[in-house]
Design a protein around this motif. Structure first.
Motif, short mmCIF file in Angstrom:
data_model
loop_
_atom_site.label_atom_id
_atom_site.label_comp_id
_atom_site.label_asym_id
_atom_site.label_seq_id
_atom_site.Cartn_x
_atom_site.Cartn_y
_atom_site.Cartn_z
N PHE A 1 0.80 -1.22 0.00
CA PHE A 1 0.00 0.00 0.00
C PHE A 1 0.84 1.28 0.00
N SER A 2 2.14 1.17 -0.08
CA SER A 2 2.99 2.36 -0.06
C SER A 2 3.30 2.82 -1.47
N GLU A 3 3.73 4.08 -1.59
CA GLU A 3 4.17 4.62 -2.88
C GLU A 3 5.15 5.74 -2.62
N TYR A 4 6.26 5.76 -3.38
CA TYR A 4 7.31 6.74 -3.19
C TYR A 4 7.70 7.35 -4.53
N SER A 5 8.18 8.58 -4.47
CA SER A 5 8.78 9.22 -5.64
C SER A 5 10.27 8.93 -5.61
N VAL A 6 10.80 8.48 -6.73
CA VAL A 6 12.20 8.05 -6.79
C VAL A 6 13.13 9.25 -6.87
N GLY A 7 14.05 9.34 -5.90
CA GLY A 7 15.07 10.37 -5.91
C GLY A 7 16.39 9.80 -6.39
N VAL A 8 17.43 10.63 -6.36
CA VAL A 8 18.72 10.21 -6.90
C VAL A 8 19.36 9.10 -6.07
#
Length: 371
Positions: free
Chosen positions: A36-43
Motif C-alpha cells: 500500500f505504499s508509494e514513493y517518488s524516486v530520488g537520486v
C-alpha cells in the motif's frame, strides 16, 4: 483497520530476517511502491529493506523521458519473499520496464556485500504501519492461487497489452488511396487486435462456465438461474480447497485497488455476485462462507472512498448482491449457526454505516421465472 507501529524488537527482527528488494537504475522522478505504499524516486533510491517474509506486491510507474512531468501507466508483480532474501533487478531503459535479464553472480554478490554498509542509506524501510492491513487483505492468496492467476509474463499491467492479428486482404490499407477511401478504419483495426496471451490475468472465466447440469429440465433452468451453486461448484474445481476462491476474490480486489487494473474490478463484481447468489452452497461450504464474510467486510472498509461511491452507484450493485446474500442466509433454516451469526453482525454493520436498506426489494429486482 488499526495500523501497526513497528517496535524496537520487531525492527531488530526485520533487520536480521527481513528481505531486500533492489531495483537498479530506475529513472529519477518515477514512482515505486510495495503493497500500500508509494514513493517518488530520488537520486539516492535503490529499493526496499526490512521486508517481512511472505507475499508482497511491488508496483512502479516510470517517468516519461520526453515529458518528465508524466509517468507511464502502473505495472507491478507479486513476489513471495523468503527470510533474508536479496532480490535484485535492473531497469531496462530501452523497454522502459524491469529487465528480464538477471544480474550476473559477481554483481549480485557485490550489491549483497554492501547492503548493510554503503547501500543501507539508499534503501527505504518497509512501511510496517500498513503490514497488518496488507496481510489481512491477502491472507488467502497462497502459492496455488498465485500460480493459478498470475499472468505467464509475471507482470500485472494497468493497461491491457494488445497484439495485432494478420489483416484480411480486403482491408489492407493502401498508401496510394486517399484517406477517405481507405478501407482500414479504426474499428476494423481494433477488431483485428487481441489481448497479448502472456499478459492476461488467468481469472476464472465465469461467463463460460455451465449454468446448469446436462439434461436439465425447464424447472431446473429456473432453479439454476436463481441459485448459482452449480456454477460455483464448477469454479471450485480449479482449486485445491474451497477457500482458494477467496484468494481469487482478494487477488482481483488488490490488483484493482493497487494495480489499477479495471478488468480486476469487473472480475471482483462477478465473483461477488456468484458467491452471494449461490443459495445451496452456503450450507455446503459453511466454513468458506464464514471466511467470505470476513473477507468482504475488510474489503469494504479499505476500498478508497471515491471508488467506493462508484461501486455503490453502479446500478446499486453492492446493495443488490448483499440483499440476495442475506436473504439466502436468513431464509434457510439449515444455515450454519456460525455463518448466520456472522451475517447478522455484518448486516448490522453495513446497515448502520452506509444506511443501506436490505428489507424492501425493488420491483425491477423481483425474481423472474425462466421458461
Amino acid at each position: 483497520m488499526e495500523s501497526m507501529e513497528i517496535d524496537q524488537n520487531t525492527a531488530k527482527d526485520l533487520l536480521s530476517h527481513g528481505a531486500f528488494f533492489l531495483l537498479i537504475d530506475l529513472p529519477v522522478g518515477s514512482t515505486i511502491g510495495i503493497d500500500f505504499s508509494e514513493y517518488s524516486v530520488g537520486v539516492k533510491f535503490k529499493g526496499f529493506k526490512m521486508i517481512p517474509p511472505g507475499l508482497h506486491f511491488v508496483h512502479y510507474s516510470a517517468v516519461d523521458r520526453k515529458f518528465p512531468t508524466q509517468t507511464s501507466p502502473r505495472s507491478g508483480f507479486f513476489h513471495i519473499f523468503q527470510p533474508k532474501e536479496i532480490y535484485i533487478r535492473r531497469w531496462d531503459g530501452g523497454d522502459e520496464d524491469i529487465s528480464e535479464i538477471l544480474l550476473d553472480p559477481d554483481e549480485v554478490q557485490r550489491y549483497s556485500d554492501n547492503l548493510i554498509g554503503s547501500l543501507d542509506q539508499h534503501l527505504a524501510p518497509y512501511p510496517f504501519s500498513e503490514y497488518r492491513k496488507w496481510t489481512q487483505l491477502t491472507n488467502y492468496i497462497g502459492v496455488n492461487v498465485l500460480n493459478t492467476l498470475n499472468p505467464n509474463c509475471g507482470k500485472i499491467r494497468s493497461v491491457t497489452q494488445l497484439v495485432s492479428l494478420k489483416y484480411p486482404q480486403d482491408i489492407q490499407p493502401s498508401e496510394s488511396l486517399p484517406t477517405t477511401n481507405r478501407r482500414l478504419t479504426v474499428d476494423n483495426l481494433m477488431s483485428y487486435m487481441e489481448i497479448e496471451p502472456d499478459s492476461r490475468i488467468k481469472f476464472a472465466q465465469l461467463s463460460k462456465l455451465p449454468r446448469l447440469p446436462e439434461g436439465a429440465t425447464s424447472s431446473d433452468l429456473t432453479k439454476h438461474c436463481i441459485d448459482q451453486s452449480y456454477t460455483l461448484d464448477e469454479t471450485l474445481k480449479r482449486y485445491e480447497k474451497p477457500d482458494d476462491i477467496l484468494g481469487e476474490l482478494q487477488f482481483a480486489f488488490v490488483t484493482f485497488i493497487i494495480g489499477q487494473v479495471n478488468d480486476s474490478f469487473d472480475q471482483w463484481k462477478l465473483m461477488l455476485k456468484l458467491l452471494c447468489c449461490s443459495d445451496a452452497a452456503i450450507n455446503k461450504y459453511p466454513s468458506m462462507y464464514f471466511n467470505f464474510i470476513n473477507v468482504l467486510n475488510l474489503q469494504l472498509r479499505e476500498v478508497p472512498e471515491d471508488i467506493f461511491i462508484d461501486i455503490v452507484d453502479n446500478e446499486n450493485f453492492l446493495v443488490s448482491v448483499l440483499r440476495d446474500f442475506f436473504y439466502n442466509v436468513f431464509c434457510n433454516p439449515n444455515t450454519d449457526r456460525k455463518v448466520r451469526e456472522k451475517a447478522i453482525v455484518f448486516k448490522l454493520h453495513v446497515t448502520e454505516k452506509y444506511k443501506w436498506d436490505f428489507e424492501e426489494e425493488p420491483e425491477d429486482e423481483l425474481p423472474v421465472v425462466v421458461t
